[in-house]
Scaffold this active site. Structure first.
Site, mmCIF file in Angstrom:
data_model
loop_
_atom_site.group_PDB
_atom_site.id
_atom_site.type_symbol
_atom_site.label_atom_id
_atom_site.label_comp_id
_atom_site.label_asym_id
_atom_site.label_seq_id
_atom_site.Cartn_x
_atom_site.Cartn_y
_atom_site.Cartn_z
ATOM 1 N N HIS A 48 0.844 -1.183 0.000
ATOM 2 C CA HIS A 48 0.000 0.000 0.000
ATOM 3 C C HIS A 48 0.887 1.243 0.000
ATOM 4 C CE1 HIS A 48 -3.503 -2.366 1.738
ATOM 5 N NE2 HIS A 48 -2.490 -3.083 2.202
ATOM 6 N N GLU A 130 2.521 -0.917 4.380
ATOM 7 C CA GLU A 130 2.284 0.450 3.918
ATOM 8 C C GLU A 130 3.623 1.143 3.667
ATOM 9 O OE1 GLU A 130 -0.527 2.102 3.379
ATOM 10 O OE2 GLU A 130 -2.126 1.077 4.489
ATOM 11 N N ASP A 176 -3.476 2.455 -4.993
ATOM 12 C CA ASP A 176 -2.124 2.442 -4.424
ATOM 13 C C ASP A 176 -1.486 1.057 -4.535
ATOM 14 O OD1 ASP A 176 -4.202 1.815 -2.422
ATOM 15 O OD2 ASP A 176 -2.544 1.553 -1.031
#
Length: 201
Positions: A48, A130, A176
């Site tokens: 992400h 992330e 993303d």
């Protein structure tokens, strides 16, 4: 010739403790997690990108979001996130520093409604990572180095077979990590076959 994805690196000493926490990360436990379904095979990594507010790097807003401590009034954008309860297993900062919010053995709330192959609910069988960034920015060398190391260690914990972006498991809903992320660089850095990455097949 690269024919397959690795099924374990056999690294020593073990970088993860018995509770599923990586010793290379700063550990901050999020309340947003649950147990994985019994007998599930964790074989997917989902990449992400995130920054709060979008495009602003540094600070503790992302950390506070994952801990349910975000001040909704600190920025107008945060109002769109009010009441959201999410988490990721890991966050990799622009300088390559890694934070862990959920044990890799547990189910983080990062993917939402999602599908990989014929399987729904990717949170059940994936690890979420992330990267501090946006869909339109490139990512730093330090982030690629940390990401590569982390993924290599995760293959010692789980039978990882694929790495996908949030955009690939939730197309039309998520974009993303976006075009600024180099899948070919990650594949090269890991030394994995293109078949491990849906975008490179």
């Amino acid at each position: 010739m690269k024919l397959r994805c690795p099924m374990g690196m056999g690294m020593a000493p073990k970088p993860f403790d018995a509770g599923g926490w990586w010793q290379g990360a700063r550990q901050t436990s999020s309340p947003n997690f649950g147990s994985r379904p019994k007998g599930i095979s964790v074989d997917l990594i989902v990449i992400h990108s995130i920054s709060l507010p979008p495009g602003r790097y540094g600070g503790d807003a992302v950390e506070h979001l994952f801990l349910n401590q975000l001040d909704w009034d600190a920025d107008p954008y945060f109002q769109s996130l009010r009441g959201l309860k999410v988490s990721s297993h890991f966050l990799i900062r622009r300088d390559g520093g890694v934070m862990q919010f959920v044990s890799a053995l547990d189910r983080a709330w990062h993917a939402g409604e999602s599908k990989h192959g014929h399987r729904l609910n990717c949170n059940d069988f994936s690890v979420g990572i992330e990267l501090e960034g946006t869909e339109h920015d490139s990512f730093t060398d330090a982030q690629y180095r940390s990401l590569t190391q982390l993924i290599q260690y995760l293959t010692d914990l789980f039978p990882i077979k694929h790495v996908a972006g949030h955009e690939h498991i939730a197309p039309g809903r998520k974009t993303d990590p976006g075009p600024g992320f180099s899948w070919r660089r990650l594949a090269s850095d890991l030394g994995w076959a293109n078949q491990c990455f849906p975008i490179l097949r």
